[in-house]
Design an enzyme around this catalytic site. Structure first.
Site, PDB file in Angstrom:
ATOM      1  N   LYS A   1       0.853  -1.183   0.000  1.00 10.92           N
ATOM      2  CA  LYS A   1       0.000   0.000   0.000  1.00 10.92           C
ATOM      3  C   LYS A   1       0.889   1.233   0.000  1.00 10.92           C
ATOM      4  O   LYS A   1       1.713   1.430   0.900  1.00 10.92           O
ATOM      5  CB  LYS A   1      -0.903  -0.003   1.235  1.00 10.92           C
TER       6      LYS A   1
ATOM      7  N   ARG B   1       1.200  10.050   5.563  1.00  8.64           N
ATOM      8  CA  ARG B   1       1.395   8.688   6.075  1.00  8.64           C
ATOM      9  C   ARG B   1       2.725   8.079   5.613  1.00  8.64           C
ATOM     10  O   ARG B   1       2.860   6.876   5.496  1.00  8.64           O
ATOM     11  CB  ARG B   1       0.255   7.790   5.600  1.00  8.64           C
TER      12      ARG B   1
ATOM     13  N   GLU C   1       7.318  -6.667   1.521  1.00 10.61           N
ATOM     14  CA  GLU C   1       6.085  -6.589   2.321  1.00 10.61           C
ATOM     15  C   GLU C   1       5.165  -7.771   2.018  1.00 10.61           C
ATOM     16  O   GLU C   1       4.557  -8.348   2.922  1.00 10.61           O
ATOM     17  CB  GLU C   1       5.341  -5.275   2.014  1.00 10.61           C
TER      18      GLU C   1
ATOM     19  N   LYS D   1      -2.213  -1.520  -3.866  1.00 11.62           N
ATOM     20  CA  LYS D   1      -3.090  -0.350  -3.834  1.00 11.62           C
ATOM     21  C   LYS D   1      -2.254   0.916  -3.908  1.00 11.62           C
ATOM     22  O   LYS D   1      -1.274   1.010  -3.187  1.00 11.62           O
ATOM     23  CB  LYS D   1      -3.872  -0.406  -2.527  1.00 11.62           C
TER      24      LYS D   1
ATOM     25  N   TYR E   1     -15.219   1.134  -7.025  1.00  8.11           N
ATOM     26  CA  TYR E   1     -16.489   1.799  -6.708  1.00  8.11           C
ATOM     27  C   TYR E   1     -17.497   1.617  -7.845  1.00  8.11           C
ATOM     28  O   TYR E   1     -18.667   1.929  -7.681  1.00  8.11           O
ATOM     29  CB  TYR E   1     -16.234   3.279  -6.404  1.00  8.11           C
TER      30      TYR E   1
END
Ligand code: PBG
Length: 325
Positions: free
Chosen positions: A196, A217, A233, A248, A313
């Site tokens: 991410k 972040r 990761e 993502k 979405y």
């Protein structure tokens, strides 16, 4: 060489093109992310995501049922609480909006779909970070893990089939697995947000969940410049027990999706995030892009790159188009 080779022969008619088509996304590979707002009595539009709303618990139930009837493969739920605090209590509270909504949906849908929940604190903290802070204001990895463990059990008990730890804390998959097993939730799975990135494409999502974040972040999400880090990761998450892994955002990271798909021995998901949605909706609203073709092209490309599952979405609308094919 030409003239013996004429690749255009395989593109001459719709039937020929259909015959040689390599990639097709199926509705059951699409997952619909949904937002549910605590205390809402009517749906609230999200300005930067035209067509997406913050649901009431009631409208969410109806929309979820419609999505399942449209053939989508799953639903990913995000909660928007009315009150927030430093430790994100709303996330661990069994009556917090996300857990309550999970219970509603599980009661309504049973095992008809795969119910997923965002396992992260950012929606619930008053500072907007994905974890709790230490005395200096830095995100405290290990203290956050303890909260994630508690949140995981609450979500499993509320009825989620898959938990989506999205906070990018080190060790989060292992801690969630251990907590689930200890509480007897052996069948609750983990969709790990493995790669991410700290992405500008999350912009509209921050509006969608009324994020309180002021900084960024960068100390926990990945640098968009890095791919080796994504593989590290992913490997760690697989070792820790991830049942599925995710990359993502999606469209700007097709190379990462491909690389992750090559090393993963579990299904790979990709999240077509809010900014990807907003870009295409805005351009289409201006008449600059053909909306349907652009959406289907992006979904096909994300799938072609190696994603078995796509969170989008547009899941319900796209499922309808894909069924017509
Ligand atoms: C964190 C989370 C985010 C998104 C999904 N889970 C926001 C972030 O990391 O800042 C973004 C999804 C999107 O942009 O559509 N809980």
């Amino acid at each position: 060489m030409f003239p013996n080779h004429r690749p255009r022969r395989l593109r001459t008619t719709p039937a020929m093109r259909r015959l040689v088509s390599e990639t097709a996304v199926r509705p059951n590979q699409l997952v619909l992310p949904m937002f549910v707002k605590e205390g809402a009595t009517e749906t609230v539009a999200i300005a930067s995501m035209p067509g997406v709303v913050q649901h009431t618990r009631d409208s969410m139930r109806k929309a979820a049922l419609e999505a399942v009837e449209a053939g989508v493969g799953g639903i990913m739920l995000f909660g928007v609480p009315t009150t927030r605090d430093a430790v994100g209590s709303g996330g661990t509270d069994p009556n917090g909006v996300l857990n309550a909504a999970l219970r509603d949906l599980r009661a309504e849908l049973g095992d008809e779909t795969v119910l997923m929940s965002d396992l992260c604190l950012d929606e619930f903290t008053d500072h907007g970070h994905c974890g709790v802070l230490d005395a200096k204001g830095n995100v405290d990895n290990d203290a956050t893990l303890a909260v994630y463990a508690e949140m995981a059990v609450a979500q499993a008990e509320a009825g989620a089939h898959l938990l989506g730890p999205s906070g990018m804390m080190d060790g989060q998959v292992a801690v969630v697995r251990e907590a689930l097993d200890a509480a007897g939730h052996l069948d609750t799975g983990i969709l790990a947000y493995s790669a991410k990135y700290a992405s500008a494409f999350y912009g509209p999502f921050r509006e969608a969940v009324e994020s309180q974040l002021t900084g960024d972040r960068m100390t926990y999400q990945q640098d968009p410049a890095n791919i080796r880090e994504a593989l590290r990761e992913t490997t760690l998450d697989l070792t820790e027990g991830a049942d599925l892994v995710m990359v993502k955002p999606a469209l700007a990271y097709l190379d990462v999706i491909r690389a992750v798909a090559e090393i993963a021995d579990v299904p790979v998901a990709a999240y077509q995030v809010s900014g990807e949605y907003a870009m295409i909706e805005a351009a289409a609203a201006n008449g600059w892009l053909d909306r349907r073709r652009t959406i289907l092209e992006t979904l096909t490309s994300i799938h072609r790159a190696g994603a078995d599952i796509v969170l989008t979405y547009w899941a319900v609308e796209a499922a309808g188009w894909l069924r017509e094919n």
